[in-house]
Design an enzyme around this catalytic site. Structure first.
Site, PDB file in Angstrom:
ATOM      1  N   SER A   1      38.036  24.207  -6.525  1.00  0.00           N
ATOM      2  CA  SER A   1      38.237  23.518  -5.475  1.00  0.00           C
ATOM      3  C   SER A   1      39.944  23.461  -4.934  1.00  0.00           C
ATOM      4  O   SER A   1      39.998  23.033  -4.041  1.00  0.00           O
ATOM      5  CB  SER A   1      37.779  22.198  -5.490  1.00  0.00           C
ATOM      6  OG  SER A   1      38.323  21.465  -6.917  1.00  0.00           O
TER       7      SER A   1
ATOM      8  N   ASP B   1      42.292  12.404  -3.195  1.00  0.00           N
ATOM      9  CA  ASP B   1      41.276  11.602  -3.239  1.00  0.00           C
ATOM     10  C   ASP B   1      40.986  11.369  -5.120  1.00  0.00           C
ATOM     11  O   ASP B   1      39.789  10.840  -5.167  1.00  0.00           O
ATOM     12  CB  ASP B   1      39.855  12.593  -3.015  1.00  0.00           C
ATOM     13  CG  ASP B   1      39.902  13.914  -3.644  1.00  0.00           C
ATOM     14  OD1 ASP B   1      40.923  14.291  -4.692  1.00  0.00           O
ATOM     15  OD2 ASP B   1      38.981  14.751  -2.978  1.00  0.00           O
TER      16      ASP B   1
ATOM     17  N   HIS C   1      42.135  15.988  -6.132  1.00  0.00           N
ATOM     18  CA  HIS C   1      42.547  16.917  -5.513  1.00  0.00           C
ATOM     19  C   HIS C   1      44.061  16.503  -4.674  1.00  0.00           C
ATOM     20  O   HIS C   1      44.060  15.239  -4.732  1.00  0.00           O
ATOM     21  CB  HIS C   1      41.599  17.546  -4.413  1.00  0.00           C
ATOM     22  CG  HIS C   1      40.385  18.054  -4.832  1.00  0.00           C
ATOM     23  ND1 HIS C   1      39.379  17.025  -4.685  1.00  0.00           N
ATOM     24  CD2 HIS C   1      40.089  19.082  -5.500  1.00  0.00           C
ATOM     25  CE1 HIS C   1      38.436  17.668  -5.260  1.00  0.00           C
ATOM     26  NE2 HIS C   1      38.868  18.883  -5.816  1.00  0.00           N
TER      27      HIS C   1
END
Length: 370
Positions: free
Chosen positions: A42, A333, A336
């Site tokens: 991610s 968040d 990240h």
């Protein structure tokens, strides 16, 4: 034979310049088009997971720059997006995106949640991504004969940069399973072996320029602190979980040695190791230097200080809200990084100061080996 000798001579000269980088800081740029193939999780996923599962990552993600949802776990651009812009490339499209993709400058195979091992929930491991590259390469060759498909030549496949940013989920999952530090360390050899196998698989397919990132300080992530901290005795001087950071550093030490070994074994390849840990740790150690406040607190989440992270009330859920000014936050968040942090990360990567051997990515990308 003459052509083969010329190739060997060129590669030797390129490696010699790397070893004498202080004397020749700028490599000659043989061509202007950079091609980049990226593999990872991610940290560099431009929307592959959302495309693969048919899901929608709604607001407030994507509120900056794109002003729409893109599937990135960020309020805007990822560090790889900034790298592409610095290299004068279009942003890389996700391999798994079925509509509107542009593979002129390469492909992004990264998928959120990916690790080096095939998971029941996320099957897009590093080896799967390497296999997808092989499929893409073969398909490109097939369509090239018809005058269609991605406009990537054989020379560009050979001279492309192959970047790998993976391992964070492997280390984190081992720790979440309540393993001791030693148990996590004992799992590292198989994780590193998978990275080695995938790198060599790409090498067999013609990859020669590898740009391999280590993993960041997992113990400084708000999610980790909110869910895993039991008491303050577990924290280091920055307020990060020492166990998690120590596990990340152990992985990084092993990855550095692996890159050293592959550099010796793959004599016709260039293997660059990039210290992402040092880059990201500096954001937590010296936040004011970059205009950040509360580096251990998520911008988008629930619960307020000290971490603004509550399980099942995370960013994107109706119960979560975003901060007014994300540019003052390191974490978007809880897991990240914000666009502002990613911009700093990319600038440090581009500087070459965190790469071993010392090398600026722009020079590396534009230098022809073949």
């Amino acid at each position: 034979m003459r052509d083969q000798c010329a190739k060997v001579h060129h590669q030797f000269a390129f490696k010699l310049c790397l070893s004498l980088s202080a004397l020749c800081p700028a490599l000659s740029l043989a061509h202007s088009k950079c091609v980049l193939f990226n593999f990872g999780d991610s940290n560099t996923d431009p929307g592959a997971l959302m495309a693969a599962l048919g899901l929608y990552l709604g607001p407030p993600s994507g509120q900056q720059f794109f002003h729409r949802s893109t599937g990135r776990f960020c309020n805007g651009r990822l560090y790889i997006d900034f790298i592409c812009q610095n290299l004068k490339m279009d942003l890389l499209s996700a391999y798994l995106e079925s509509s509107g993709s542009d593979f002129t400058y390469g492909v992004n195979f990264a998928v959120s949640g990916a690790s080096t091992e095939v998971s029941l929930y996320i099957p897009f491991s590093l080896s799967t991504q390497a296999g997808q590259f092989g499929h893409f390469q073969n398909r490109t060759r097939e369509l090239r004969r018809r005058g269609t498909g991605a406009k990537i030549s054989e020379k560009e496949f050979n001279n492309a940069v192959y970047s790998v940013d993976i391992g964070q989920n492997d280390v984190n999952l081992a720790l979440v399973a309540n393993s001791s530090y030693q148990q996590v360390v004992d799992k590292l050899p198989i994780i590193l072996e998978r990275i080695e196998n995938s790198t060599k698989a790409l090498h067999k397919l013609g990859a020669r320029k590898f740009w391999i990132y280590n993993t960041g300080p997992l113990g400084c992530l708000p999610q980790t602190l909110a869910l895993r901290k039991k008491n303050d005795s577990e924290l280091d001087e920055l307020g990060c979980l020492a166990l998690y950071n120590n596990a990340a550093k152990a992985f990084n030490e092993g990855l550095s040695k692996l890159c050293d070994n592959m550099r010796l074994e793959l004599k016709d390849a260039i293997v660059v190791y990039v210290d992402m840990y040092a880059i990201k740790y500096d954001l937590f150690a010296n936040p004011a230097k970059y205009g950040f406040k509360n580096p251990l607190m998520a911008c988008c989440g629930n619960g307020g200080p000290p971490y603004n992270y509550v399980d099942k009330k995370t960013c994107g859920e109706p119960t979560a809200t975003a901060c007014i000014d994300p540019s003052q936050y390191v974490s978007w968040d809880g897991v990240h990084y914000t666009e502002a942090a990613n911009a700093v990360i990319a600038s440090k990567i581009m500087s070459g100061e965190y790469s071993k051997p010392y090398l600026k990515l722009e020079s590396f990308c534009k230098e022809d080996l073949f």
